[in-house]
Write an enzyme that holds these catalytic residues in place. Sequence first.
Site, mmCIF file in Angstrom:
data_model
loop_
_atom_site.group_PDB
_atom_site.id
_atom_site.type_symbol
_atom_site.label_atom_id
_atom_site.label_comp_id
_atom_site.label_asym_id
_atom_site.label_seq_id
_atom_site.Cartn_x
_atom_site.Cartn_y
_atom_site.Cartn_z
ATOM 1 N N HIS A 18 0.830 -1.206 0.000
ATOM 2 C CA HIS A 18 0.000 0.000 0.000
ATOM 3 C C HIS A 18 0.865 1.257 0.000
ATOM 4 O O HIS A 18 0.684 2.159 -0.838
ATOM 5 C CB HIS A 18 -0.918 -0.004 1.223
ATOM 6 C CG HIS A 18 -1.842 1.165 1.289
ATOM 7 N ND1 HIS A 18 -3.118 1.149 0.758
ATOM 8 C CD2 HIS A 18 -1.686 2.417 1.809
ATOM 9 C CE1 HIS A 18 -3.691 2.317 0.942
ATOM 10 N NE2 HIS A 18 -2.847 3.116 1.582
ATOM 11 N N GLU A 19 1.808 1.301 0.920
ATOM 12 C CA GLU A 19 2.675 2.480 1.011
ATOM 13 C C GLU A 19 3.625 2.569 -0.171
ATOM 14 O O GLU A 19 4.006 3.666 -0.580
ATOM 15 C CB GLU A 19 3.452 2.459 2.329
ATOM 16 C CG GLU A 19 2.594 2.419 3.588
ATOM 17 C CD GLU A 19 1.555 3.534 3.635
ATOM 18 O OE1 GLU A 19 1.778 4.595 3.012
ATOM 19 O OE2 GLU A 19 0.525 3.346 4.297
ATOM 20 N N HIS A 22 1.981 4.628 -2.854
ATOM 21 C CA HIS A 22 2.123 6.067 -2.578
ATOM 22 C C HIS A 22 3.543 6.528 -2.901
ATOM 23 O O HIS A 22 3.740 7.573 -3.530
ATOM 24 C CB HIS A 22 1.840 6.346 -1.104
ATOM 25 C CG HIS A 22 0.410 6.148 -0.693
ATOM 26 N ND1 HIS A 22 -0.645 6.616 -1.436
ATOM 27 C CD2 HIS A 22 -0.132 5.552 0.401
ATOM 28 C CE1 HIS A 22 -1.783 6.313 -0.834
ATOM 29 N NE2 HIS A 22 -1.500 5.664 0.283
#
Length: 419
Positions: A18-19, A22
């Site tokens: 997920h990170e 980003h």
Amino acid sequence: MQTVIAFIVVFGSLVFFHELGHFIFAKRAGILVREFAIGMGPKIFGMMKGETLYTLRLLPIGGYVRMAGEDTDSVELQPGFRVGLILNRDNVAEKIYLNQNVQNPNVLFLEVERADLEKGLWIEGYDEDDQFTRINVSRTATLVENGTETMIAPYDRQFNSKTVGQRTMAIFAGPLFNFILAFFLFAILGIMQGVPTYEPIIYGVDEKGPAAAAGLQAGDYVKEIDGQPVERWQDLSSTVQDKPGEPISIIVERDGQNIELKMTPDTLEESGKEYGQIGVYYQSPVEKNPLKALVFGVTQTYDYTVLILGLLGDLITGQFTIDALSGPVGIYKVTETVAKDGVYNLMNWAAVLSINLGIMNLLPLPALDGGRLLFFGIEALRGKPVDRQKEGMVHFVGIVLLMILMVVVTWNDIQRFFF
């Protein structure tokens, strides 16, 4: 210990991907990423690489990518502020010491008159000889305060300086990578275990059920039910469930011959709804094909996405309550059970959790990725951003409410599993 390791691996993988989404799209947009963190709270481990600090934190409740300009990380040098500067050969400041007595003969001390560390990149002030001077500042200069070094963030490297599209992708990429992770996990399962063909072949028969009484046997290939062709196991299953207590006719292929069998499904009730059951067991045959494994990854990701969205809709419409939700404790307990059934089941569970994380983060709620995307959409429609302070207040309230929700679901988990 096995459960702890499984939980750390599953949780760490979901948060990392997920990170990572980003992080990658922030870097592609030219945004300065200050920290890439797995976990929240106190830092356990940290490593500085390039311009980013990579950290592992104590609490397993998420993670974050901290981008320059997203928070109040900018430093304003007010008039009268005393700084120490380390200059390079071109007399450009590479290091700025704040409120410190630096024992270094190469340090130039200035009493600041004016400064711009975002756009103009310069500092003006009076040196120790009371001479007014202007010093240019490097784009990669670092601020040193209480022994901690922080790289300055020129405005063009800050999050808010980027276009709506670039900011949108930097935020949307987190949930997107959760769906990509789920796809890869399902595809790997398809390659390693094989892809289910869902052929309507009877795997086993309950000796006390209607199917056994009618003469249905393990290995029978179901061709028709009530005159309708059966191509997948789901065709048989759905028809039987829809006809509790009603006579049905099934044609099966056995030893090259078609045989017609008649039976009446038993009537079972669950959640106030009746459904039929004839007492057969099913285990889908599998096919090992890399191309079909990729298709399997797509279809499984899609099917679970639809399922989770349906459950979310039930929550919104009140068909089940908040008591049915689970937090970290509940996920840990389910992971404990799944881990006992082998690595394949654990991979499937991780894929489902990854989809769930992606969907939850896309909800248009304050403090979530979806909430931020909603503000970007409003900005695109208005042609100008929402006031930063107002947006920040909305997200702050959202964080408080999410923390309250986390406490509630965690307490529910504790009562459910330990009392």
